[in-house]
Design a protein around this motif. Structure first.
Motif, PDB file in Angstrom:
ATOM      1  N   ILE A  48      -4.666  -4.561  -4.465  1.00 19.55           N
ATOM      2  CA  ILE A  48      -4.220  -5.873  -4.003  1.00 19.55           C
ATOM      3  C   ILE A  48      -2.702  -5.999  -4.071  1.00 19.55           C
ATOM      4  O   ILE A  48      -2.110  -6.830  -3.374  1.00 19.55           O
ATOM      5  CB  ILE A  48      -4.906  -6.997  -4.821  1.00 19.55           C
ATOM      6  CG1 ILE A  48      -4.631  -8.367  -4.197  1.00 19.55           C
ATOM      7  CG2 ILE A  48      -4.442  -6.968  -6.276  1.00 19.55           C
ATOM      8  CD1 ILE A  48      -5.176  -8.535  -2.809  1.00 19.55           C
ATOM      9  N   LEU A  49      -2.050  -5.184  -4.901  1.00 22.47           N
ATOM     10  CA  LEU A  49      -0.594  -5.285  -5.070  1.00 22.47           C
ATOM     11  C   LEU A  49       0.180  -4.341  -4.162  1.00 22.47           C
ATOM     12  O   LEU A  49       1.417  -4.375  -4.148  1.00 22.47           O
ATOM     13  CB  LEU A  49      -0.226  -4.984  -6.531  1.00 22.47           C
ATOM     14  CG  LEU A  49      -0.906  -5.833  -7.614  1.00 22.47           C
ATOM     15  CD1 LEU A  49      -0.424  -5.389  -8.997  1.00 22.47           C
ATOM     16  CD2 LEU A  49      -0.624  -7.313  -7.400  1.00 22.47           C
ATOM     17  N   GLN A  50      -0.526  -3.484  -3.418  1.00 25.97           N
ATOM     18  CA  GLN A  50       0.141  -2.414  -2.661  1.00 25.97           C
ATOM     19  C   GLN A  50       1.220  -2.910  -1.715  1.00 25.97           C
ATOM     20  O   GLN A  50       2.313  -2.330  -1.645  1.00 25.97           O
ATOM     21  CB  GLN A  50      -0.897  -1.610  -1.865  1.00 25.97           C
ATOM     22  CG  GLN A  50      -1.577  -0.552  -2.689  1.00 25.97           C
ATOM     23  CD  GLN A  50      -2.512   0.315  -1.889  1.00 25.97           C
ATOM     24  OE1 GLN A  50      -2.778   1.439  -2.262  1.00 25.97           O
ATOM     25  NE2 GLN A  50      -3.037  -0.198  -0.793  1.00 25.97           N
ATOM     26  N   GLU A  51       0.935  -3.961  -0.975  1.00 30.91           N
ATOM     27  CA  GLU A  51       1.913  -4.416   0.013  1.00 30.91           C
ATOM     28  C   GLU A  51       3.181  -4.939  -0.670  1.00 30.91           C
ATOM     29  O   GLU A  51       4.293  -4.717  -0.181  1.00 30.91           O
ATOM     30  CB  GLU A  51       1.292  -5.487   0.915  1.00 30.91           C
ATOM     31  CG  GLU A  51       0.105  -4.996   1.733  1.00 30.91           C
ATOM     32  CD  GLU A  51       0.462  -3.812   2.622  1.00 30.91           C
ATOM     33  OE1 GLU A  51       1.323  -3.965   3.508  1.00 30.91           O
ATOM     34  OE2 GLU A  51      -0.116  -2.712   2.421  1.00 30.91           O
ATOM     35  N   LEU A  52       3.026  -5.606  -1.811  1.00 34.13           N
ATOM     36  CA  LEU A  52       4.198  -6.079  -2.553  1.00 34.13           C
ATOM     37  C   LEU A  52       4.973  -4.902  -3.158  1.00 34.13           C
ATOM     38  O   LEU A  52       6.214  -4.874  -3.112  1.00 34.13           O
ATOM     39  CB  LEU A  52       3.762  -7.030  -3.671  1.00 34.13           C
ATOM     40  CG  LEU A  52       3.181  -8.384  -3.243  1.00 34.13           C
ATOM     41  CD1 LEU A  52       2.744  -9.165  -4.479  1.00 34.13           C
ATOM     42  CD2 LEU A  52       4.186  -9.174  -2.429  1.00 34.13           C
ATOM     43  N   ILE A  53       4.241  -3.940  -3.743  1.00 35.11           N
ATOM     44  CA  ILE A  53       4.896  -2.773  -4.342  1.00 35.11           C
ATOM     45  C   ILE A  53       5.585  -1.942  -3.264  1.00 35.11           C
ATOM     46  O   ILE A  53       6.710  -1.450  -3.458  1.00 35.11           O
ATOM     47  CB  ILE A  53       3.862  -1.920  -5.111  1.00 35.11           C
ATOM     48  CG1 ILE A  53       3.328  -2.702  -6.308  1.00 35.11           C
ATOM     49  CG2 ILE A  53       4.473  -0.609  -5.572  1.00 35.11           C
ATOM     50  CD1 ILE A  53       2.173  -2.025  -7.027  1.00 35.11           C
ATOM     51  N   LYS A  54       4.927  -1.796  -2.128  1.00 33.76           N
ATOM     52  CA  LYS A  54       5.511  -1.021  -1.021  1.00 33.76           C
ATOM     53  C   LYS A  54       6.848  -1.611  -0.591  1.00 33.76           C
ATOM     54  O   LYS A  54       7.830  -0.878  -0.395  1.00 33.76           O
ATOM     55  CB  LYS A  54       4.537  -0.995   0.160  1.00 33.76           C
ATOM     56  CG  LYS A  54       5.042  -0.197   1.360  1.00 33.76           C
ATOM     57  CD  LYS A  54       4.005  -0.166   2.478  1.00 33.76           C
ATOM     58  CE  LYS A  54       4.511   0.687   3.642  1.00 33.76           C
ATOM     59  NZ  LYS A  54       3.516   0.790   4.722  1.00 33.76           N
ATOM     60  N   TRP A 258      -7.833   0.706  -0.030  1.00 35.80           N
ATOM     61  CA  TRP A 258      -7.096   0.258   1.131  1.00 35.80           C
ATOM     62  C   TRP A 258      -7.653  -1.014   1.775  1.00 35.80           C
ATOM     63  O   TRP A 258      -7.042  -1.555   2.694  1.00 35.80           O
ATOM     64  CB  TRP A 258      -7.045   1.376   2.173  1.00 35.80           C
ATOM     65  CG  TRP A 258      -6.153   2.506   1.770  1.00 35.80           C
ATOM     66  CD1 TRP A 258      -6.527   3.694   1.219  1.00 35.80           C
ATOM     67  CD2 TRP A 258      -4.730   2.538   1.857  1.00 35.80           C
ATOM     68  NE1 TRP A 258      -5.424   4.475   0.967  1.00 35.80           N
ATOM     69  CE2 TRP A 258      -4.310   3.790   1.354  1.00 35.80           C
ATOM     70  CE3 TRP A 258      -3.759   1.645   2.319  1.00 35.80           C
ATOM     71  CZ2 TRP A 258      -2.969   4.162   1.295  1.00 35.80           C
ATOM     72  CZ3 TRP A 258      -2.428   2.006   2.267  1.00 35.80           C
ATOM     73  CH2 TRP A 258      -2.044   3.262   1.754  1.00 35.80           C
ATOM     74  N   GLY A 259      -8.823  -1.489   1.294  1.00 32.02           N
ATOM     75  CA  GLY A 259      -9.431  -2.671   1.886  1.00 32.02           C
ATOM     76  C   GLY A 259      -8.515  -3.882   1.936  1.00 32.02           C
ATOM     77  O   GLY A 259      -8.362  -4.510   2.998  1.00 32.02           O
ATOM     78  N   PRO A 260      -7.874  -4.263   0.824  1.00 31.75           N
ATOM     79  CA  PRO A 260      -6.976  -5.425   0.882  1.00 31.75           C
ATOM     80  C   PRO A 260      -5.814  -5.238   1.868  1.00 31.75           C
ATOM     81  O   PRO A 260      -5.433  -6.184   2.575  1.00 31.75           O
ATOM     82  CB  PRO A 260      -6.467  -5.540  -0.560  1.00 31.75           C
ATOM     83  CG  PRO A 260      -7.565  -4.958  -1.389  1.00 31.75           C
ATOM     84  CD  PRO A 260      -8.080  -3.809  -0.568  1.00 31.75           C
ATOM     85  N   ARG A 407      -6.800   1.011  10.106  1.00 28.95           N
ATOM     86  CA  ARG A 407      -8.168   0.689  10.517  1.00 28.95           C
ATOM     87  C   ARG A 407      -8.934   1.953  10.911  1.00 28.95           C
ATOM     88  O   ARG A 407     -10.046   2.209  10.430  1.00 28.95           O
ATOM     89  CB  ARG A 407      -8.142  -0.275  11.709  1.00 28.95           C
ATOM     90  CG  ARG A 407      -9.538  -0.625  12.235  1.00 28.95           C
ATOM     91  CD  ARG A 407      -9.453  -1.173  13.667  1.00 28.95           C
ATOM     92  NE  ARG A 407      -8.680  -2.383  13.778  1.00 28.95           N
ATOM     93  CZ  ARG A 407      -9.200  -3.606  13.715  1.00 28.95           C
ATOM     94  NH1 ARG A 407     -10.505  -3.758  13.519  1.00 28.95           N
ATOM     95  NH2 ARG A 407      -8.425  -4.656  13.858  1.00 28.95           N
ATOM     96  N   TRP A 408      -8.347   2.787  11.765  1.00 32.11           N
ATOM     97  CA  TRP A 408      -9.069   3.951  12.277  1.00 32.11           C
ATOM     98  C   TRP A 408      -9.094   5.095  11.275  1.00 32.11           C
ATOM     99  O   TRP A 408     -10.006   5.916  11.282  1.00 32.11           O
ATOM    100  CB  TRP A 408      -8.463   4.378  13.617  1.00 32.11           C
ATOM    101  CG  TRP A 408      -8.670   3.300  14.634  1.00 32.11           C
ATOM    102  CD1 TRP A 408      -7.742   2.455  15.155  1.00 32.11           C
ATOM    103  CD2 TRP A 408      -9.926   2.906  15.193  1.00 32.11           C
ATOM    104  NE1 TRP A 408      -8.311   1.562  16.015  1.00 32.11           N
ATOM    105  CE2 TRP A 408      -9.666   1.815  16.069  1.00 32.11           C
ATOM    106  CE3 TRP A 408     -11.235   3.361  15.064  1.00 32.11           C
ATOM    107  CZ2 TRP A 408     -10.674   1.193  16.791  1.00 32.11           C
ATOM    108  CZ3 TRP A 408     -12.243   2.730  15.787  1.00 32.11           C
ATOM    109  CH2 TRP A 408     -11.954   1.660  16.638  1.00 32.11           C
ATOM    110  N   SER A 409      -8.122   5.127  10.407  1.00 31.28           N
ATOM    111  CA  SER A 409      -8.169   6.108   9.325  1.00 31.28           C
ATOM    112  C   SER A 409      -9.368   5.841   8.416  1.00 31.28           C
ATOM    113  O   SER A 409     -10.113   6.764   8.041  1.00 31.28           O
ATOM    114  CB  SER A 409      -6.864   6.042   8.510  1.00 31.28           C
ATOM    115  OG  SER A 409      -6.912   6.922   7.415  1.00 31.28           O
ATOM    116  N   MET A 410      -9.595   4.582   8.064  1.00 31.76           N
ATOM    117  CA  MET A 410     -10.726   4.225   7.215  1.00 31.76           C
ATOM    118  C   MET A 410     -12.055   4.412   7.942  1.00 31.76           C
ATOM    119  O   MET A 410     -13.065   4.817   7.348  1.00 31.76           O
ATOM    120  CB  MET A 410     -10.575   2.784   6.737  1.00 31.76           C
ATOM    121  CG  MET A 410      -9.356   2.553   5.850  1.00 31.76           C
ATOM    122  SD  MET A 410      -9.080   0.809   5.440  1.00 31.76           S
ATOM    123  CE  MET A 410     -10.372   0.537   4.238  1.00 31.76           C
ATOM    124  N   CYS A 411     -12.065   4.141   9.220  1.00 27.19           N
ATOM    125  CA  CYS A 411     -13.293   4.293  10.008  1.00 27.19           C
ATOM    126  C   CYS A 411     -13.752   5.753  10.037  1.00 27.19           C
ATOM    127  O   CYS A 411     -14.953   6.043  10.020  1.00 27.19           O
ATOM    128  CB  CYS A 411     -13.060   3.777  11.423  1.00 27.19           C
ATOM    129  SG  CYS A 411     -14.577   3.465  12.343  1.00 27.19           S
TER     130      CYS A 411
END
Length: 435
Positions: A48-54, A258-260, A407-411
């Protein structure tokens, strides 16, 4: 003190020790589940923190994948083997308590990181600490619950995964929204130190083989590490169960890590929306799946035989597959999230029956080792490669697909589900043929 010392007691003392262990098994299971909850919450807090940490540390998706995947998994999985050898010899409760204190402190220290290398070192520390949690916990649960109740107990224990991910997302995202990602890591990590003291004081250490009605499980020479690997390698049902749970975990870890980020990038959800709406619903649905699946597996074991348990998992995963793919294919958030919740409801019951079956197949004095071997494979492949490869493929696809690359990587990972289903089916066939 060696944990098999109770085998030197007289018959009356042995019966009294077993009675105490049985009386406190509910409390022990609850505390082990809570420990697993903290383990998974601390492990998955980055999601959940990835986007902030990135944005703060200026990281790539590949670096984020390494932090939540391979860098953590290598230490978590490989150190599980020597820890399991200790757990098969010495007091398992003490090992769990010390490990819990270590990984909780390292989670909090991650909040002080100023660059990728420092955060990487903290996450490695979390992996080192968490290596001492699951193998001894599996062994304790197998000694407290007989085979016909073991899947249900393991299903309750597996709530640590469901609730750890969901509540970690809820708390981490909410705290980070108001106070930043660093405060979130402090708040998630530090309470685990207090829990370590409670585990040390109240978790019971049962006699080896107690639930299997064995009185000689602690006697004789300890099987060697080679014996443990050999015994597991020649068990065909164990091989297929490990393959099945590894493939399932690779897909699940990729989605969880990677869901969040996917929900924010492709579905347009805010971090606070995911924390306050998606994660609580996911926690309820995941709890129903884990507990209900464990209960159903126990019922099937009593009425159809143990071979019905992997077939149950295969059937539920087959039913869940269209919803798994729908989560990545639908652009409309409500439809995508509905698919996600149905996927969790149907597919999240695999851990309890799988680990219960592996513990049932394991020799009594090698239970912690078999759990560690299973977790070694699951985490090196599933946790190590899942989130890492999702990040790498997302970076590779980004020039052509932009923000939709994730999206397509996870798919692509979800498309591996039928392979796991086949291994569960095959394990059921072999268990049915067994004498």
């Amino acid at each position: 003190m060696r944990s098999d010392a109770v085998t030197d007691m007289g018959a009356d003392a042995l019966a009294a020790a077993d009675a105490r262990s049985t009386h406190r098994r509910g409390l022990t299971l609850a505390l082990l589940t809570l420990t697993y909850f903290f383990s998974y919450m601390d492990r998955q807090i980055l999601a959940i923190l990835q986007e902030l940490i990135k944005a703060d540390l200026k990281l790539s998706d590949t670096q984020l994948g390494l932090l939540s995947g391979l860098a953590f998994a290598v230490f978590y999985a490989t150190l599980g083997i020597p820890v399991a050898r200790l757990a098969d010899r010495f007091n398992r409760r003490n090992i769990i308590a010390v490990s819990l204190a270590v990984w909780s402190l390292m989670t909090a220290l991650g909040g002080l990181a100023q660059n990728f290398a420092q955060l990487l070192a903290a996450r490695i520390g979390v992996g080192i600490g968490e290596a001492g949690s699951s193998p001894p916990s599996h062994s304790i649960i197998a000694d407290l619950y007989p085979p016909e109740e073991r899947a249900g107990a393991m299903g309750i224990y597996s709530l640590g995964v469901v609730l750890g991910a969901a509540i970690g997302t809820f708390l981490g995202g909410t705290i980070a929204s108001f106070y930043g990602w660093r405060v979130a890591m402090f708040a998630i990590g530090l309470p685990g130190v207090a829990l370590a003291v409670i585990v040390y004081l109240f978790v019971v250490e049962p006699r080896r083989g107690m639930a299997d009605r064995r009185t000689d499980a602690g006697r004789g020479a300890m099987p060697s590490l080679v014996d443990g690997f050999r015994a597991m390698a020649i068990s065909a049902p164990a091989f297929h169960l490990v393959m099945a749970v590894t493939l399932t975990s690779m897909i699940g870890y990729g989605l969880t890590a990677w869901g969040p980020s996917y929900m924010q990038r492709s579905l347009g959800l805010r971090m606070l929306d995911i924390s306050l709406i998606v994660s609580p619903i996911g926690a309820v649905v995941g709890t129903l799946s884990a507990v209900g699946g464990g209960r159903l597996a126990d019922w099937l074991a009593r009425n159809r035989g143990l071979h019905a348990q992997p077939w149950m998992v295969a059937a539920l995963k087959t039913a869940a597959l269209p919803f798994t793919l729908g989560f990545f294919i639908f652009d409309e958030p409500v439809a995508a999230l509905l698919c996600y919740f149905l996927y969790v409801l149907l597919a999240n019951s695999y851990l309890g029956p799988t680990f219960a079956l592996i513990q049932g197949l394991a020799p009594v004095r090698l239970r912690a080792l078999w759990a560690a071997i299973t977790l070694l494979i699951i985490n090196l492949v599933g946790l190590g490669l899942g989130p890492t490869l999702v990040g790498v493929i997302s970076d590779v696809l980004k020039p052509s697909l932009g923000t939709e690359s994730l999206r397509w990587s996870m798919c692509l990972f979800a498309a591996a589900t039928p392979w796991a289903i086949w291994h569960y089916w095959r394990a059921g066939v072999l268990l049915r043929r067994a004498p």
